[in-house]
Motif scaffolding. Structure first.
Motif, mmCIF file in Angstrom:
data_model
loop_
_atom_site.group_PDB
_atom_site.id
_atom_site.type_symbol
_atom_site.label_atom_id
_atom_site.label_comp_id
_atom_site.label_asym_id
_atom_site.label_seq_id
_atom_site.Cartn_x
_atom_site.Cartn_y
_atom_site.Cartn_z
ATOM 1 N N GLN A 109 0.830 -1.211 0.076
ATOM 2 C CA GLN A 109 -0.019 0.113 -0.003
ATOM 3 C C GLN A 109 0.843 1.354 -0.001
ATOM 4 N N LYS A 110 1.845 1.220 0.774
ATOM 5 C CA LYS A 110 2.938 2.277 0.676
ATOM 6 C C LYS A 110 3.517 2.647 -0.753
ATOM 7 N N ILE A 111 3.866 1.590 -1.198
ATOM 8 C CA ILE A 111 4.317 1.900 -2.641
ATOM 9 C C ILE A 111 3.177 2.631 -3.632
ATOM 10 N N TRP A 112 2.220 2.082 -3.588
ATOM 11 C CA TRP A 112 1.158 2.339 -4.562
ATOM 12 C C TRP A 112 0.662 3.472 -4.122
ATOM 13 N N ASN A 113 0.404 3.795 -2.808
ATOM 14 C CA ASN A 113 0.006 5.370 -2.238
ATOM 15 C C ASN A 113 1.010 6.618 -2.863
ATOM 16 N N VAL A 114 2.291 6.251 -2.838
ATOM 17 C CA VAL A 114 3.297 6.825 -3.022
ATOM 18 C C VAL A 114 3.461 7.334 -4.566
ATOM 19 N N GLN A 165 0.528 6.948 -6.361
ATOM 20 C CA GLN A 165 -0.601 8.000 -6.578
ATOM 21 C C GLN A 165 -0.623 9.294 -6.103
ATOM 22 N N SER A 166 0.218 9.480 -4.999
ATOM 23 C CA SER A 166 0.126 10.763 -4.640
ATOM 24 C C SER A 166 1.165 11.900 -5.368
ATOM 25 N N ILE A 167 2.281 11.137 -5.974
ATOM 26 C CA ILE A 167 2.766 11.739 -7.267
ATOM 27 C C ILE A 167 1.813 12.273 -8.273
ATOM 28 N N GLY A 168 0.903 11.508 -8.607
ATOM 29 C CA GLY A 168 -0.030 11.726 -9.508
ATOM 30 C C GLY A 168 -1.159 12.744 -9.240
ATOM 31 N N ASN A 169 -1.091 12.866 -8.012
ATOM 32 C CA ASN A 169 -2.311 13.829 -7.299
ATOM 33 C C ASN A 169 -1.540 15.110 -7.449
ATOM 34 N N ILE A 170 -0.047 15.377 -7.115
ATOM 35 C CA ILE A 170 0.592 16.517 -7.254
ATOM 36 C C ILE A 170 0.710 16.940 -8.663
ATOM 37 N N ALA A 171 0.979 16.077 -9.573
ATOM 38 C CA ALA A 171 0.946 16.629 -10.919
ATOM 39 C C ALA A 171 -0.395 17.058 -11.614
ATOM 40 N N PHE A 172 -1.453 16.498 -11.107
ATOM 41 C CA PHE A 172 -2.617 16.891 -11.464
ATOM 42 C C PHE A 172 -2.961 18.213 -10.868
ATOM 43 N N ALA A 173 -2.472 18.703 -9.663
ATOM 44 C CA ALA A 173 -2.670 19.785 -9.214
ATOM 45 C C ALA A 173 -2.034 21.079 -9.970
ATOM 46 N N TYR A 174 -1.262 20.996 -10.618
ATOM 47 C CA TYR A 174 -0.299 21.630 -11.467
ATOM 48 C C TYR A 174 -0.591 21.655 -12.886
ATOM 49 N N ALA A 175 -1.842 20.767 -13.391
ATOM 50 C CA ALA A 175 -2.129 20.787 -14.516
ATOM 51 C C ALA A 175 -2.962 21.588 -15.228
ATOM 52 N N PHE A 176 -2.290 22.747 -16.105
ATOM 53 C CA PHE A 176 -3.334 23.694 -16.847
ATOM 54 C C PHE A 176 -2.728 23.834 -18.227
ATOM 55 N N SER A 177 -1.612 23.181 -18.600
ATOM 56 C CA SER A 177 -1.248 23.223 -19.979
ATOM 57 C C SER A 177 -2.214 22.714 -20.897
ATOM 58 N N THR A 178 -3.284 22.039 -20.445
ATOM 59 C CA THR A 178 -4.163 21.403 -21.235
ATOM 60 C C THR A 178 -5.130 22.697 -22.131
ATOM 61 N N LEU A 185 4.556 5.770 -13.342
ATOM 62 C CA LEU A 185 4.677 5.178 -11.673
ATOM 63 C C LEU A 185 3.267 5.636 -11.313
ATOM 64 N N ALA A 186 2.968 7.015 -11.639
ATOM 65 C CA ALA A 186 1.696 7.632 -11.072
ATOM 66 C C ALA A 186 0.496 6.955 -11.759
ATOM 67 N N ALA A 187 0.614 6.763 -12.889
ATOM 68 C CA ALA A 187 -0.609 6.032 -13.660
ATOM 69 C C ALA A 187 -0.759 4.521 -13.060
ATOM 70 N N ALA A 188 0.288 3.848 -12.462
ATOM 71 C CA ALA A 188 0.205 2.681 -12.163
ATOM 72 C C ALA A 188 -0.507 2.698 -10.944
ATOM 73 N N GLY A 189 0.196 3.328 -9.969
ATOM 74 C CA GLY A 189 -0.641 3.514 -8.547
ATOM 75 C C GLY A 189 -2.108 4.209 -8.500
ATOM 76 N N SER A 190 -2.466 4.780 -9.253
ATOM 77 C CA SER A 190 -4.100 5.159 -9.702
ATOM 78 C C SER A 190 -4.602 4.382 -10.114
ATOM 79 N N ILE A 191 -4.388 3.378 -11.235
ATOM 80 C CA ILE A 191 -5.139 2.378 -11.600
ATOM 81 C C ILE A 191 -5.351 1.333 -10.567
ATOM 82 N N GLU A 192 -4.106 1.039 -9.841
ATOM 83 C CA GLU A 192 -4.194 0.098 -8.718
ATOM 84 C C GLU A 192 -5.423 0.512 -7.560
ATOM 85 N N GLY A 193 -5.205 1.857 -7.456
ATOM 86 C CA GLY A 193 -6.429 2.387 -6.314
ATOM 87 C C GLY A 193 -7.651 2.387 -6.951
#
Length: 468
Positions: free
Chosen positions: A228-233, A235-248, A448-456
């Motif tokens: 869980q620690k590995i997957w949550n780490v 996923q949390s990186i993906g959360n931070i990446a999403f927090a800065y997403a405005f290039s779209t 890595l972030a995608a893998a964690g989020s999909i697992e979640g």
């Protein structure tokens, strides 16, 4: 695009730019408001949880790294708005157009796929987030009235439907150029709820309640298992990446800027302002939220205060979130609307159902342009995103996956590749190697972030019952 009004004569130079399009009136201030509206969205709410997974050392470092990368690549992207010259070249009003004109080949189609899949995903994510805040308001009022032991469970989906109904109305706003007022309001709301979250965190810390934090975040064997620690780490990186997403939507935001001063200079100023403001709030929300809740930080840190006093202040914070997301949804939905409508107008230019606009005079609002195809298609789109939000209400996992999907291609790969081509950077030069290395590093992070989020998502699907 608005149609020329033939009922009265006006000097065309006051209505149109030199390329025949409607004259743009945006400034770096309005662009900053659009950026803050786009960036400080649902992502900020998950940062306390993300820092809890990473700890006091890795959490702030990763926040700063994503901030710097986003700022740098956004400045590269703003220089590509006009090509081949950043100041005097031809305008590229859309991200896909920019990639097509600079990189060519199939890359612009891949860009379009990444961009519009992400835009759809973000609108779904915002529907989920808004409903979570509305439920938090209802539950906090219930606990305040009936006591903290009361059963105050409330389903999310009725609130998603309410949010969707509001978006159906706002989606009738014809185009991005008419959204400045909504973005400014949403930006003010984002400051409001982030400030309330910070204030409540400080109050909770000052209250002296003992919470467990550590340099490495959640503890294996105590808070989580090793897997869980590995997957949550991840996923949390993906959360931070999403927090800065405005290039779209960066290119679409830049296309609202007036041509003087040069759009790239105004956009860089807006980007520095927007990213600096959001990073400050992210640090405060993420770090103070972690200090307040410790390793048990909730996925949405503002709702973590929702069952205690002062309930009215928490309610105000959640109301601010909902108002902000009402505007943010439109910022991300408008490029989707414009893509479909322009494509249909191009294919069926003689079809009045698609192209004809009617002027409707409304009290207070004034004249309003109505198009039957636009009204029907946008309504169906909002219904579609609302249904998907009801079926997949997994806040942290969805946020992480969206961040993973969008960050590498749209924030890193295409901006760096276009800069290398437009600036004619020699292969294997120091700049070329540095930008390629940055892209490769971010690709690994994205996977890595995608893998964690999909697992979640997979884990949550095992126990989720729709409409319960």
């Amino acid at each position: 695009m608005a149609l020329p009004d033939s009922s009265f004569s006006v000097d065309s130079s006051t209505k149109y730019d030199d390329d025949g399009r409607i004259k743009r009136t945006g400034t770096w201030v309005t662009a900053s408001a659009h950026i803050v509206t786009a960036v400080i969205g649902s992502g900020v709410l998950s940062l306390a949880w993300a820092v809890a997974q990473l700890g006091w050392i890795a959490g702030p470092i990763i926040l700063v790294i994503f901030s710097v990368i986003t700022l740098y690549t956004s400045c590269l992207l703003s220089d590509c708005y006009r090509s081949p010259d950043p100041v005097t070249g031809t305008r590229n009003p859309k991200y896909m157009t920019m990639v097509k004109n600079i990189l060519g080949g199939m890359q612009y189609k891949l860009c379009g796929l990444a961009q519009y899949v992400n835009l759809v995903g973000i609108t779904i994510g915002y529907s989920i987030t808004a409903s979570i805040s509305l439920v938090a308001i209802k539950r906090s009022n219930c606990f305040h009235k009936n006591g903290h032991q009361a059963k105050c469970h409330s389903a999310n989906y009725p609130f998603m439907i309410i949010f969707g109904a509001v978006q159906i109305l706002l989606s009738q706003i014809p185009d991005f150029h008419e959204l400045s007022w909504l973005s400014i309001l949403a930006a003010i709301m984002s400051f409001g709820y982030a400030s309330i979250g910070v204030g409540l965190s400080i109050a909770k810390i000052a209250g002296g309640e003992i919470v467990h934090t550590s340099l490495t975040g959640t503890n294996i064997g105590v808070d989580v298992t090793s897997s869980q620690k590995i997957w949550n780490v991840f996923q949390s990186i993906g959360n931070i990446a999403f927090a800065y997403a405005f290039s779209t939507v960066l290119v679409e935001i830049q296309d609202t800027l007036k041509s003087s001063p040069p759009e790239n200079k105004a956009m860089k100023k807006a980007t520095v302002t927007g990213v600096s403001v959001t990073t400050t709030f992210y640090m405060l929300c993420g770090l103070l939220g972690y200090a307040a809740f410790g390793n048990d930080a909730p996925g949405n840190f503002l709702t973590g205060f929702g069952f205690y006093e002062p309930f009215w202040l928490v309610d105000i914070g959640n109301i601010f979130i909902v108002i902000h997301l009402v505007g943010a949804y439109q910022v991300f939905a408008q490029p989707i609307f414009e893509l479909v409508e322009s494509a249909c107008s191009k294919h069926w230019p003689e079809n009045e159902f698609i192209t004809k606009e009617y002027i409707v005079n409304l009290p207070v609002i004034g004249s309003f342009r109505v198009n039957l195809f636009r009204s029907i298609w946008r309504t169906l789109y909002v219904i579609f995103t609302t249904i998907l939000a009801i079926l997949l209400p997994f806040f942290n996992s969805i946020v992480g996956l969206l961040g993973a999907i969008s960050f590498w291609p749209l924030t890193v790969y295409f901006p760096t590749e276009m800069h290398l081509v437009q600036a004619k950077v020699p292969k294997f030069s120091l700049t070329w190697i540095a930008l390629k290395s940055l892209a490769m590093f971010c690709l690994v992070v994205t996977l890595l972030a995608a893998a964690g989020s999909i697992e979640g998502i997979v884990t949550e699907l095992k126990t989720y019952a729709p409409f319960s």
